[in-house]
Design a protein around this motif. Structure first.
Motif, PDB file in Angstrom:
ATOM      1  N   VAL A   1       0.683  -1.161   0.013  1.00  0.00           N
ATOM      2  CA  VAL A   1       0.333  -0.090   0.386  1.00  0.00           C
ATOM      3  C   VAL A   1       0.700   1.467  -0.016  1.00  0.00           C
ATOM      4  CG1 VAL A   1      -2.066  -0.707   1.093  1.00  0.00           C
ATOM      5  CG2 VAL A   1      -0.197  -0.700   2.689  1.00  0.00           C
ATOM      6  N   LYS A   2       0.296   2.216  -0.652  1.00  0.00           N
ATOM      7  CA  LYS A   2       1.154   3.466  -0.838  1.00  0.00           C
ATOM      8  C   LYS A   2       0.965   4.813  -0.164  1.00  0.00           C
ATOM      9  CE  LYS A   2       3.257   5.782  -4.737  1.00  0.00           C
ATOM     10  NZ  LYS A   2       3.149   6.706  -6.401  1.00  0.00           N
ATOM     11  N   CYS A   3       1.457   5.518   0.832  1.00  0.00           N
ATOM     12  CA  CYS A   3       0.557   6.712   1.498  1.00  0.00           C
ATOM     13  C   CYS A   3       0.267   7.616   0.762  1.00  0.00           C
ATOM     14  CB  CYS A   3       1.575   6.703   2.639  1.00  0.00           C
ATOM     15  SG  CYS A   3       1.297   8.140   3.606  1.00  0.00           S
ATOM     16  N   THR A   4      -1.127   7.749   1.277  1.00  0.00           N
ATOM     17  CA  THR A   4      -1.413   9.383   0.951  1.00  0.00           C
ATOM     18  C   THR A   4      -0.973  10.283   0.373  1.00  0.00           C
ATOM     19  OG1 THR A   4      -3.302   8.197   1.214  1.00  0.00           O
ATOM     20  CG2 THR A   4      -3.686   9.867   0.471  1.00  0.00           C
ATOM     21  N   ILE A   5      -0.189  10.994   1.963  1.00  0.00           N
ATOM     22  CA  ILE A   5       0.592  12.188   1.887  1.00  0.00           C
ATOM     23  C   ILE A   5       2.289  11.667   1.482  1.00  0.00           C
ATOM     24  CG2 ILE A   5       1.393  13.610   4.466  1.00  0.00           C
ATOM     25  CD1 ILE A   5      -1.014  12.612   5.277  1.00  0.00           C
ATOM     26  N   CYS A   6       2.893  11.272   1.881  1.00  0.00           N
ATOM     27  CA  CYS A   6       3.810  11.024   1.606  1.00  0.00           C
ATOM     28  C   CYS A   6       5.050   9.920   0.222  1.00  0.00           C
ATOM     29  CB  CYS A   6       5.795  10.849   2.566  1.00  0.00           C
ATOM     30  SG  CYS A   6       5.450   9.374   3.628  1.00  0.00           S
ATOM     31  N   ASP A   7       3.928   8.860   0.533  1.00  0.00           N
ATOM     32  CA  ASP A   7       3.947   8.444  -0.867  1.00  0.00           C
ATOM     33  C   ASP A   7       4.982   7.477  -1.051  1.00  0.00           C
ATOM     34  OD1 ASP A   7       2.199   9.469  -2.531  1.00  0.00           O
ATOM     35  OD2 ASP A   7       3.758  10.097  -4.348  1.00  0.00           O
ATOM     36  N   SER A   8       5.041   6.824   0.410  1.00  0.00           N
ATOM     37  CA  SER A   8       6.246   5.969   0.827  1.00  0.00           C
ATOM     38  C   SER A   8       5.237   4.584   1.147  1.00  0.00           C
ATOM     39  CB  SER A   8       6.782   6.155   1.554  1.00  0.00           C
ATOM     40  OG  SER A   8       5.447   5.744   3.129  1.00  0.00           O
ATOM     41  N   VAL A   9       5.633   3.208   0.510  1.00  0.00           N
ATOM     42  CA  VAL A   9       5.296   1.763   0.435  1.00  0.00           C
ATOM     43  C   VAL A   9       5.331   1.238   1.236  1.00  0.00           C
ATOM     44  CG1 VAL A   9       4.764  -0.028  -0.787  1.00  0.00           C
ATOM     45  CG2 VAL A   9       5.211   2.409  -2.033  1.00  0.00           C
ATOM     46  N   GLU A  10       4.280   0.886   1.848  1.00  0.00           N
ATOM     47  CA  GLU A  10       4.467  -0.216   3.149  1.00  0.00           C
ATOM     48  C   GLU A  10       3.582  -1.832   2.221  1.00  0.00           C
ATOM     49  OE1 GLU A  10       4.284   2.429   7.418  1.00  0.00           O
ATOM     50  OE2 GLU A  10       1.965   1.773   6.639  1.00  0.00           O
ATOM     51  N   SER A  11       3.963  -2.195   3.656  1.00  0.00           N
ATOM     52  CA  SER A  11       3.353  -3.741   3.177  1.00  0.00           C
ATOM     53  C   SER A  11       2.721  -3.781   4.054  1.00  0.00           C
ATOM     54  CB  SER A  11       4.463  -4.888   2.801  1.00  0.00           C
ATOM     55  OG  SER A  11       4.941  -5.673   3.532  1.00  0.00           O
ATOM     56  N   ILE A  12       1.124  -4.746   4.059  1.00  0.00           N
ATOM     57  CA  ILE A  12       0.439  -4.788   5.034  1.00  0.00           C
ATOM     58  C   ILE A  12       0.021  -6.250   4.914  1.00  0.00           C
ATOM     59  CG2 ILE A  12      -0.261  -3.114   5.583  1.00  0.00           C
ATOM     60  CD1 ILE A  12      -2.608  -2.806   4.243  1.00  0.00           C
ATOM     61  N   ASP A  13      -1.105  -6.879   5.994  1.00  0.00           N
ATOM     62  CA  ASP A  13      -1.237  -8.326   6.118  1.00  0.00           C
ATOM     63  C   ASP A  13      -2.214  -8.194   5.255  1.00  0.00           C
ATOM     64  OD1 ASP A  13      -1.977 -10.975   7.042  1.00  0.00           O
ATOM     65  OD2 ASP A  13      -2.120 -10.961   8.895  1.00  0.00           O
ATOM     66  N   ASP A  14      -1.951  -8.953   4.019  1.00  0.00           N
ATOM     67  CA  ASP A  14      -3.628  -9.170   3.371  1.00  0.00           C
ATOM     68  C   ASP A  14      -4.278  -9.462   3.857  1.00  0.00           C
ATOM     69  OD1 ASP A  14      -1.607  -9.157   1.386  1.00  0.00           O
ATOM     70  OD2 ASP A  14      -2.007 -11.286   0.445  1.00  0.00           O
ATOM     71  N   HIS A  15      -5.077 -10.137   5.406  1.00  0.00           N
ATOM     72  CA  HIS A  15      -6.368 -10.385   5.537  1.00  0.00           C
ATOM     73  C   HIS A  15      -6.271  -9.247   7.027  1.00  0.00           C
ATOM     74  CE1 HIS A  15      -5.952 -13.932   3.639  1.00  0.00           C
ATOM     75  NE2 HIS A  15      -4.947 -14.111   3.999  1.00  0.00           N
ATOM     76  N   CYS A  16      -5.642  -7.796   6.996  1.00  0.00           N
ATOM     77  CA  CYS A  16      -6.223  -7.431   7.500  1.00  0.00           C
ATOM     78  C   CYS A  16      -7.601  -7.163   7.421  1.00  0.00           C
ATOM     79  CB  CYS A  16      -4.751  -6.890   8.444  1.00  0.00           C
ATOM     80  SG  CYS A  16      -4.295  -5.461   7.025  1.00  0.00           S
ATOM     81  N   PHE A  17      -7.960  -6.025   8.712  1.00  0.00           N
ATOM     82  CA  PHE A  17      -8.909  -4.930   7.939  1.00  0.00           C
ATOM     83  C   PHE A  17      -9.210  -4.062   6.935  1.00  0.00           C
ATOM     84  CE2 PHE A  17     -12.183  -1.790   9.221  1.00  0.00           C
ATOM     85  CZ  PHE A  17     -13.203  -2.497   9.062  1.00  0.00           C
ATOM     86  N   GLU A  18      -7.492  -3.820   7.283  1.00  0.00           N
ATOM     87  CA  GLU A  18      -7.272  -2.214   5.844  1.00  0.00           C
ATOM     88  C   GLU A  18      -7.294  -2.752   5.253  1.00  0.00           C
ATOM     89  OE1 GLU A  18      -4.055  -0.033   7.260  1.00  0.00           O
ATOM     90  OE2 GLU A  18      -5.006   1.905   5.752  1.00  0.00           O
ATOM     91  N   ALA A  19      -6.364  -3.637   4.565  1.00  0.00           N
ATOM     92  CA  ALA A  19      -6.411  -4.714   3.452  1.00  0.00           C
ATOM     93  C   ALA A  19      -7.406  -4.667   2.813  1.00  0.00           C
ATOM     94  CB  ALA A  19      -5.749  -5.847   3.706  1.00  0.00           C
ATOM     95  N   LYS A  20      -8.665  -4.550   3.175  1.00  0.00           N
ATOM     96  CA  LYS A  20      -9.569  -5.889   2.919  1.00  0.00           C
ATOM     97  C   LYS A  20     -10.855  -4.596   2.137  1.00  0.00           C
ATOM     98  CE  LYS A  20     -11.151  -9.823   5.339  1.00  0.00           C
ATOM     99  NZ  LYS A  20     -11.562 -10.560   7.244  1.00  0.00           N
ATOM    100  N   ARG A  21     -10.119  -3.797   3.235  1.00  0.00           N
ATOM    101  CA  ARG A  21     -11.428  -2.344   2.800  1.00  0.00           C
ATOM    102  C   ARG A  21     -10.812  -1.580   1.252  1.00  0.00           C
ATOM    103  NH1 ARG A  21     -11.924   2.297   7.547  1.00  0.00           N
ATOM    104  NH2 ARG A  21      -9.307   2.176   6.931  1.00  0.00           N
TER     105      ARG A  21
END
Ligand SMILES: [Zn+2]
Length: 67
Positions: A3-23
């Protein structure tokens, strides 16, 4: 997922099954904030809320003292 941060454009990887990934998969427009930006924005918001609450409480207190 990545996922890419909307403010600073840094890319992070998050758990595929976490709530935010689903959203994010369901709604691609949704903003993602990295931890740094989230902390910065969160702190600002909390500080503003704290000030507002403090004012509210002191106003109430003053009123109570008059009663
Ligand atoms: Zn960021």
């Amino acid at each position: 997922m990545q996922v890419k941060c909307t403010i600073c454009d840094s890319v992070e990887s998050i758990d595929d099954h976490c709530f935010e990934a689903k959203r994010l998969r369901n709604k691609r427009i949704l903003m993602h904030l990295c931890q740094t930006c989230y902390n910065r924005v969160g702190k600002k918001t909390l500080a503003r809320h704290a000030t507002g609450k403090f004012r509210l409480y002191s106003e109430k207190k003053t009123v109570d003292e008059f009663i």
